[in-house]
Design an enzyme around this catalytic site. Structure first.
Site, short mmCIF file in Angstrom:
data_model
loop_
_atom_site.label_atom_id
_atom_site.label_comp_id
_atom_site.label_asym_id
_atom_site.label_seq_id
_atom_site.Cartn_x
_atom_site.Cartn_y
_atom_site.Cartn_z
CG HIS A 50 -38.39 -9.50 -3.77
ND1 HIS A 50 -37.50 -10.74 -3.68
CD2 HIS A 50 -39.20 -9.90 -2.52
CE1 HIS A 50 -37.28 -11.55 -3.06
NE2 HIS A 50 -38.17 -11.93 -2.73
CG HIS A 96 -33.38 -14.24 2.30
ND1 HIS A 96 -33.89 -13.96 3.56
CD2 HIS A 96 -35.14 -13.34 2.29
CE1 HIS A 96 -35.10 -13.68 4.36
NE2 HIS A 96 -35.70 -12.94 3.23
#
Length: 736
Positions: A50, A96
């Site tokens: 990420h 998200h």
């Protein structure tokens, strides 16, 4: 120097932190000793997928990122493009996904909060928010709960913060059953000569913590987002952050005052990996070291360890390198807004990242290796074999064209999404010139009438079938939607959602989609200025549909000349720009009416796309058209239905090519638009199109109160609207 280790480092602990054996060996080589528990957490945060993009960096570098109007491309909190008049637009999209599946309200709300911070960190005031949502099959037992929570979370944050949520898209497919996608995009407006960056400069300068206090929420969120799900996803609920939009609103206003008073040298949002990532990125970009004293960090929970503080992803926080002479002014601004302001460290000249806690040094690491020199992988990949094109003759006509059209327009992907977007405040700030429901939203940005248009697009079923053509199509449709309202497309942000990159077939999807996106952006002069990669979107080994969402921004000189999709007047002529289609592979008709998902998606001819879009845009600005709508999902018939529903006026289509009508009505060939004009302008437009080498033909007239498609269907517009509107509200009420 030996740093005392509070917790033994075991192979199990290393694996729990998402680090491979080779990565851990590299850590030992870098620091020459065993890391402390806190240092292990720091490496885990900085080297996970990420934050480090270790599987994607190689391919992201191939994307076009420059143009004369690009002020800042990838590598900062957000991208920046010049729109003239001393103004710049700042924008980015991020995912998200994992948090929103675990806890949909907080997952979605903190996704919105994070992307808004990325924009105002650059000195821009947010003026618009968008979202692209993918949910599982409507029959899945969690889908209704997830839709409800995600939409409420987006609304709860955006509405309270005071930014209009103006555009987006929503799809349903069983491949998202265990891993939904929540992609949030924010757009801000700034002075072109007052953009703020995250690169620290100067030695011995104060590093300042701003905003809300640090707690234990969001622990390990970035690491969790870099792993596949299994059946225990619910147990990861503690890794989901908790948002507070009122605090964020105050944080933005305080930051705006800092900018106005020239207090800031560098500033960075505390997003993924929190204090760790923000400090490391600021120092590494400036070739400086950073020393932090965690005893000075504002905390809302007692007894927090250094590890917890460094990896917390508590929201509404920033890190800043402050001009020392501005300390008192800066602190007074934050106290006025009832926010924390604490000098928690300083910049150094030794390229080290040092962490002090209870007067002990709990971490001492080389900062460049943490930031700029994280692992980079060239993952093995296999190029997917595209399916053969589906011959039109292999796709039968519907028994009842009217019933087929009603079924398509009322299906979950194509139905009215008003139930969703009416929960959003899309008019706050009073600059929304075109609301959700059209091809792109339009936001006024200047008193002279200048506006920007924003949209986001991707067709995952196309990307699944052929990632290269699907990647091209996502960019082309975004470019087409901006052109369809009259905006000149400027640049894109991307959110590349894929499965496990360690599987060659998934990595092959990613690589070929990037190649398609890159080719389209180059041909359309539509550079990528920011973005996000979200990998490991799998549950129990089952990957999502590859979903490279493209968010686009365009500029128009006068919003009063913008086009909308609704028919305007009885008697207007309907023109087809781009010719009739023949491609039914992967079409909505094929899936919804015939129950088949097969064939190649429609190929994208980028030269045609550009030529046709330029013609339509110039026609809009010249006042030639009364309505414009691009043709995409569902083909010509669905585009006409959209226009009829939006206006309440019907039309008659009397010019279809010879042969079965379902092919020209439902084909999804690209680079096409439906436009309307007054009768006296029709021949002129056709002549201008011929000169521009753009196919344009009259196909019908705006008239009556029914949608009449040659001699195969004649449906009251009221019936179309009823079918289009009913599915989502009834589904969410549990009536379906």
């Amino acid at each position: 120097m030996t740093i005392p280790n509070e917790i033994p480092i075991t192979p199990e602990l290393i694996a729990e932190h998402g680090l491979t054996e080779d990565e851990y060996r590299h850590i030992l080589e870098i620091i020459g000793r065993e890391p402390t528990f806190t240092e292990l957490g720091i490496f885990s945060a900085m080297w996970n997928e990420h934050c480090s993009y270790k599987s994607s960096k190689k391919w992201l570098r191939t994307l076009p990122t420059k143009a004369p109007w690009v002020i800042q491309g990838p590598g900062e909190n957000a991208g920046v493009v010049d729109i003239g008049d001393g103004q710049a637009v700042v924008f980015k999209m991020e995912s998200h996904n994992h948090p929103s599946y675990i806890e949909p309200y907080q997952g979605a709300t903190t996704g919105v909060g994070g992307i808004l911070r990325d924009v105002f960190t650059m000195g821009a005031r947010p003026i618009a928010a968008l979202n692209a949502l993918r949910f599982g099959s409507p029959e899945h037992p969690k889908t209704r709960h997830l839709v409800s929570g995600v939409v409420a979370g987006i609304a709860g944050y955006g509405n309270c913060f005071g930014v209009p949520t103006v555009a987006g898209e929503v799809n349903f497919h069983t491949r998202y059953d265990g891993n939904i996608l929540v992609n949030a995009m924010a757009v801000g407006l700034a002075d072109a000569d007052r953009i703020f960056y995250s690169k620290a400069e100067g030695v011995g300068l104060p590093v300042v913590y701003l905003g809300a206090k640090t707690g234990r929420d969001g622990m390990g969120g970035a690491t969790m987002a870099s792993a596949e799900f299994s059946d225990d996803a619910e147990q990861k609920r503690p890794t989901v952050q908790v948002g507070d939009p009122f605090t964020e609103k105050c944080l933005m206003e305080a930051c705006m005052e800092l900018y106005e008073n020239d207090c800031v040298i560098a500033i960075q949002d505390m997003g993924a990996a929190g204090l760790t990532c923000s400090a490391v990125e600021m120092g590494a970009k400036g070739n400086l070291g950073i020393e932090l004293d965690l005893d000075r960090v504002p905390q809302r929970e007692a007894g927090m360890s250094a590890y917890e503080m460094m990896l917390s992803e508590s929201q509404e926080r920033m890190l800043m390198v402050l001009k020392p002479e501005k300390r008192e002014l800066a602190e007074s601004i934050f106290r006025k807004w009832d926010l924390d302001f604490a000098i928690v460290g300083r910049t150094t000249d030794d390229l080290r990242f040092r962490i002090i806690h209870h007067r002990d040094e709990v971490a001492d690491l080389p900062i460049k290796e943490l930031g700029d020199e994280a692992p980079e992988y060239d993952r093995p990949w296999v190029e997917p074999e595209p399916p053969a094109p589906l011959r039109p003759e292999d796709v039968p006509e519907p028994e009842d064209y009217g019933a087929a059209l009603l079924k398509m327009i009322s299906c979950p992907d194509m139905c009215d999404k008003r139930w969703i977007w009416e929960q959003y405040d899309y008019l706050v700030q009073a600059n929304t010139a075109q609301i959700p429901g059209g091809d792109a939203a339009v936001i006024r940005v200047h008193e002279n009438g200048k506006a920007i248009a924003v949209t986001c697009d991707v067709t995952p079923r196309y990307v699944e079938a052929d990632p290269f053509e699907g990647g091209k199509q996502a960019v082309a449709e975004c470019w087409r939607n901006l052109s369809a309202v009259g905006a000149q497309p400027l640049a894109v942000t991307d959110n590349l959602n894929f499965g496990n990159p360690e599987k060659p077939e998934i990595m092959g999807q990613f690589v070929m989609a990037i190649k398609g996106i890159g080719e389209a952006c180059r041909k359309l002069d539509f550079p990528v200025v920011s973005g996000n990669v979200s990998l490991y979107n799998e549950t129990n080994g089952r990957a999502i549909l590859p979903t490279p969402t493209i968010g686009g921004v365009g500029v128009m000189p006068d919003w009063r000349r913008m086009a909308t999709i609704s028919f305007k007047a009885q008697g207007d002529v309907i023109l087809l720009i781009g010719g009739h289609g023949t491609q039914l592979g992967q079409s909505i008709y094929l899936r919804e009416v015939l129950g088949r998902e097969e064939g190649a998606p429609p190929p994208v001819d980028l030269e045609r796309e550009k030529r046709h879009g330029d013609f339509v845009r110039e026609g809009i600005r010249g006042g030639l058209f009364t309505a414009v709508h691009d043709i995409s999902d569902g083909g010509l018939a669905l585009a006409l239905a959209d226009m009829a529903i939006a206006s309440g006026i019907g039309c008659t289509i009397d010019m279809l090519p010879p042969g079965p009508a379902h092919i020209p009505l439902f084909a999804e060939d690209q680079a096409r638009y439906v436009v309307t004009c007054t009768p006296e302008n029709a021949e002129r437009i056709i002549a201008l199109a011929d000169t521009a080498q753009v196919p344009a033909m009259r196909i019908g007239e705006v008239t009556g109160t029914t949608l009449r498609l040659a001699d195969v269907a004649d449906i009251p517009v009221s019936d179309l609207k009823t079918a289009w509107q009913h599915w989502l509200p009834e589904y969410m009420e549990g009536e379906l």
